[in-house]
Design a protein around this motif. Sequence first.
Motif, PDB file in Angstrom:
ATOM      1  N   GLU A  57       0.783  -1.222  -0.104  1.00 12.72           N
ATOM      2  CA  GLU A  57       0.002  -0.024   0.097  1.00 12.72           C
ATOM      3  C   GLU A  57       0.956   1.234  -0.108  1.00 12.72           C
ATOM      4  O   GLU A  57       0.502   2.339  -0.627  1.00 12.72           O
ATOM      5  CB  GLU A  57      -1.079   0.067   1.267  1.00 12.72           C
ATOM      6  CG  GLU A  57      -1.960  -1.080   1.084  1.00 12.72           C
ATOM      7  CD  GLU A  57      -1.468  -2.591   1.548  1.00 12.72           C
ATOM      8  OE1 GLU A  57      -0.374  -2.554   1.971  1.00 12.72           O
ATOM      9  OE2 GLU A  57      -2.514  -3.370   1.342  1.00 12.72           O
ATOM     10  N   SER A 168      -7.804   1.162   6.231  1.00 12.94           N
ATOM     11  CA  SER A 168      -7.690   0.675   4.768  1.00 12.94           C
ATOM     12  C   SER A 168      -7.598   1.998   4.087  1.00 12.94           C
ATOM     13  O   SER A 168      -8.614   3.069   4.330  1.00 12.94           O
ATOM     14  CB  SER A 168      -8.922  -0.145   4.422  1.00 12.94           C
ATOM     15  OG  SER A 168      -9.202  -0.079   2.863  1.00 12.94           O
ATOM     16  N   SER A 170      -8.286   2.529   0.781  1.00 13.03           N
ATOM     17  CA  SER A 170      -9.568   2.613   0.233  1.00 13.03           C
ATOM     18  C   SER A 170     -10.761   3.081   0.858  1.00 13.03           C
ATOM     19  O   SER A 170     -11.438   4.007   0.277  1.00 13.03           O
ATOM     20  CB  SER A 170      -9.998   1.289  -0.626  1.00 13.03           C
ATOM     21  OG  SER A 170      -9.006   0.649  -1.298  1.00 13.03           O
ATOM     22  N   THR A 241      -6.933  -1.499  -6.679  1.00 14.56           N
ATOM     23  CA  THR A 241      -6.479  -0.892  -5.328  1.00 14.56           C
ATOM     24  C   THR A 241      -5.868   0.386  -5.434  1.00 14.56           C
ATOM     25  O   THR A 241      -5.437   0.758  -6.596  1.00 14.56           O
ATOM     26  CB  THR A 241      -5.287  -1.957  -4.738  1.00 14.56           C
ATOM     27  OG1 THR A 241      -4.160  -1.587  -5.550  1.00 14.56           O
ATOM     28  CG2 THR A 241      -5.871  -3.348  -4.777  1.00 14.56           C
TER      29      THR A 241
END
Length: 430
Positions: A57, A168, A170, A241
């Motif tokens: 990430e 997260s 997202s 993602t």
Amino acid sequence: MIEPLIALGTLLGLIALGAPVFLALGGAGLLGLYMARGEMALFLAPTSVFGQLNSFEMIALPLFILMGFLLSETPVGRDIFHVASVWLNRIRGGLAISSVGACTLFGAVSGVSIAGVASVGKLAVPEMMKRGYSANLAAGSVATAGAIAMLIPPSVPFIVYSAMSGVSVSSLFIGGLIPGLAIAFALSFYIYLRCRLRPDEAPSVEQTVDWRARLLSLGRIWHVVFLVVLVVGTIYSGLATPTEASSFGVIGAAAIAGVVYRVLTLEKLIEIVWNSLRVSATILLIIGCAKIFGDYLNLIRIPQMLASTATSVALPPELVMLLVMLVLIALGTVIDGFSLIVVTTPFLLPIVTTLGYDPLWFGIVLVMNLEIAVVTPPVGLNLYTLKGVVPELSMEQVIASALPFVAIQFLVLLVFVLFPGLSLWLPGLL
């Protein structure tokens, strides 16, 4: 309890002396680990840094920063502002509202606050002043609206908070959309009312532009819309993602700079890559060293003690959170946004969760606080950026122009603090 005070004093002392934030965090963390566990504890530091940054990430952070630098070299902000002004020319104060819309849309393709201020401000503020707008209205609308980029995905502060909290990326991107649009609407509504009540601050309604001209103007920003769909749309739809979307964004931004605007020379590309690497390395160093300091705090259970103290105080959770917001705003006037996230999250997140609040919600309101911080002196980066691109304005004038808009931002923040469901609704739906 003298050892934690020594470590905290070291952190604050190094920052006060002007040391880099990563050095202050790392040095204070190493000192704390040594005092707590001796030499063996120092071996935890490299593991902490590597473990924090060795994440798929985290790749999104330098890529989104590179995307923002690529777009900042293009006149895309000029084109967005032109289209918005064509569509809003019949509204008194329409150019100022156009600035808010342009900064919001630019934030949706850059994620960097100062990039929007520089790109939109260097055209919009002189243009508004030339057409009879007051300098305060022109400067204030751009300086504060530029901060919306911190909430509208792709948001670099959200990536930093995700690294510190484990929430997260997202979900944070999705959750930031409603607050970001709410602030844009609130600023626009304030501009409209202000111009209605004080007509001297904006000229009378300009000549009507026909619908054909309005529709044709959209051709100047087709590439921006495409990039928003490519980056934000793929994240919201679940097709990509944030890390994958960031790579799409870099390719799209490079195409816009090199093919659409033809401003991407080899020398310019090297400069852009170097600047983005420098900024990315600085932020990643801060995040890695903050993990060292955070590990020390967890080792001596400081976050747990603070959470226990917060729950034992006979105050409503809403009041505690309002006090936390005021502290964050105060700290934001002297500490830059990224440093504020990494310094305060280890302390505040346990308190927030103990009081029953969602870490996702806290990340959103934390970034809303940063929006206020970047337009609040003495460290308000947006203010200095606007002064740099519009040198005819004095620094005092820029600061004074932003204050009424900051009050609007604070009112919106207050709504989202008192009603957490507003920012959690969209992530829960998707």
